[in-house]
Each structure stands twice: as C-alpha cells, then as structure tokens.
Design a protein around this motif. Structure first.
Motif, short mmCIF file in Angstrom:
data_model
loop_
_atom_site.label_atom_id
_atom_site.label_comp_id
_atom_site.label_asym_id
_atom_site.label_seq_id
_atom_site.Cartn_x
_atom_site.Cartn_y
_atom_site.Cartn_z
N PHE A 1 -31.40 55.68 -27.35
CA PHE A 1 -30.85 54.45 -27.91
C PHE A 1 -31.25 53.25 -27.05
CE2 PHE A 1 -27.28 51.36 -28.15
CZ PHE A 1 -27.42 50.99 -29.47
N VAL A 2 -31.16 53.40 -25.73
CA VAL A 2 -31.54 52.30 -24.83
C VAL A 2 -33.00 51.95 -25.02
CG1 VAL A 2 -31.60 51.50 -22.43
CG2 VAL A 2 -29.76 53.04 -23.18
N ASN A 3 -33.86 52.96 -25.10
CA ASN A 3 -35.29 52.71 -25.34
C ASN A 3 -35.52 51.98 -26.65
OD1 ASN A 3 -37.36 53.54 -23.42
ND2 ASN A 3 -36.49 55.59 -23.57
N ALA A 4 -34.77 52.37 -27.67
CA ALA A 4 -34.95 51.74 -28.99
C ALA A 4 -34.53 50.26 -28.97
CB ALA A 4 -34.13 52.50 -30.04
N ASN A 5 -33.67 49.90 -28.03
CA ASN A 5 -33.22 48.50 -27.93
C ASN A 5 -34.22 47.62 -27.18
OD1 ASN A 5 -30.80 48.99 -29.24
ND2 ASN A 5 -29.77 49.59 -27.35
N LEU A 6 -35.14 48.24 -26.42
CA LEU A 6 -36.14 47.45 -25.68
C LEU A 6 -37.04 46.70 -26.65
CD1 LEU A 6 -37.72 49.71 -22.90
CD2 LEU A 6 -36.57 47.53 -22.53
N ASN A 7 -37.36 45.47 -26.31
CA ASN A 7 -38.33 44.72 -27.13
C ASN A 7 -39.73 45.23 -26.87
OD1 ASN A 7 -36.68 42.96 -28.53
ND2 ASN A 7 -36.53 41.55 -26.78
#
Ligand code: MN
Length: 196
Positions: A190-196
């Motif tokens: 989830f954190v990776n998916a939030n990265l621009n």
C-alpha cells in the motif's frame, strides 16, 4: 451524498495478536463509525454535503467556524487510510519505498526507530506519518485530527497514536504498540502504491 464507513480491508482478527479483534471492534466499529455518523449529521442539508471527503477536509480546515466538521472529516479520512496501512504479515519494506527509505535514513532499522520515536513524541492524541515532499521522504506527526491532506502534503503511511488505538491491548504502553505495528503489520504494498 452521505459519507460512508468503508469496509475494513481484512477480518477483525487479522491483525491479532499485535492488534486484537477487540480493539478493532471498538476502534473501527465504534470510534471510526462515530466520526462518520457525526460528520453526516454536521453536513446534512449544507453545501458541504455535495463535496467529496477530501474537499470537505480542505474547505473546513480554512474556516474556524467549521472546526467540528474538520475534526470529524479528518478523522474519517485518517482512519480509512490507517486501516489500509496495516495487514497481516506486514513487516520489511520492499521495492521502491525500501530504496527511498535506505537513501533517506541509511537503513530500515534507523527509519523504524525514528518513526517510533515520532509516535512516542506526539504529546497526547494524534498521528505519526511518512509523507512524500517532492522527491523527499519525511516523518511528521500531527495532533488530534490534523492530517497532511489539509496541508497539501502527500501521506504514504500513518499510525494512529490516540490511546483508543492501543489501550485495550497495551494499556499505557504506546512504545510497545508502535514497535509491534512497525515490526509486524505495515502494508508496504500500500505504501509503495501511494508513492508518486
Ligand atoms: Mn483512532
């Protein structure tokens, strides 16, 4: 358009023993639901009822007469985001976020220590966050309902440090809750998916 309580992305016992089903019964089923119910009562029949949750947060953040709306709206958003930041079998960061964490803090252990210390250092109720500021990663903390969304910051990860997040499982031991969550429950996908 009423704001709805999103479904938990896992069963209530999924985070046990680090966060118990009992905590999720109260934290999701009572606290989070109450913020949703209160917000809907406060915006019913007003122009704000036509806006998205994020728009309600940004609009009410600028208006001292709308503090109650801001607090409930931000708490709805923060909790929905927090549930997604957790999962059974979380732990070590992978992929792009792991590389960025190593580049910023030198190691995952150093990052984990600083995230934990920020959570411990938040006096009273609040949240600890990993945010993306341009190309940089930063750890910040916010008090009470305050949220990076209100300040045009990009949140990647949060941990709730209100007592209601940990009191049933850890009583006053916020550091033990933070250690357990950071070590075992962070949903790095989830954190990776939030990265621009
Ligand atoms: Mn909470």
């Amino acid at each position: 358009m009423a704001i709805s309580l999103p479904a938990l992305p896992y069963e209530k016992d999924a985070l046990s023993p680090f966060i118990s089903a009992n905590t999720l019964e109260f934290h999701y089923g009572k606290h989070h639901k109450t913020y949703v119910d209160n917000l809907n009562k406060l915006i019913e029949g007003t122009d704000l009822a036509l806006l998205s949750l994020e728009e309600i947060i940004k609009t009410s953040a600028k208006d001292a007469a709308k503090t109650g709306i801001f607090n409930n709206a931000a708490q709805v958003w923060n909790h929905s985001f927090y549930w997604q930041c957790l999962k059974k079998g979380g732990g070590t960061p992978l992929g792009a976020i792991a590389a960025k964490i190593n580049a910023t803090w030198g190691s995952h252990d150093k990052f984990a220590e600083e995230l934990k210390n920020a959570g411990i250092g938040q006096f009273g109720s609040g949240w600890v966050w990993l945010i993306q500021d341009g190309k940089d990663l930063k750890i910040i903390k916010t008090a009470n309902a305050d949220t990076p969304i209100a300040h045009s910051q990009k949140p990647l990860l949060t941990i709730d440090v209100w007592e209601h997040a940990y009191y049933l499982d850890y009583q006053n031991r916020r550091p033990d809750y933070l250690t357990a969550v950071i070590k075992n429950l962070i949903n790095w996908d989830f954190v990776n998916a939030n990265l621009n």
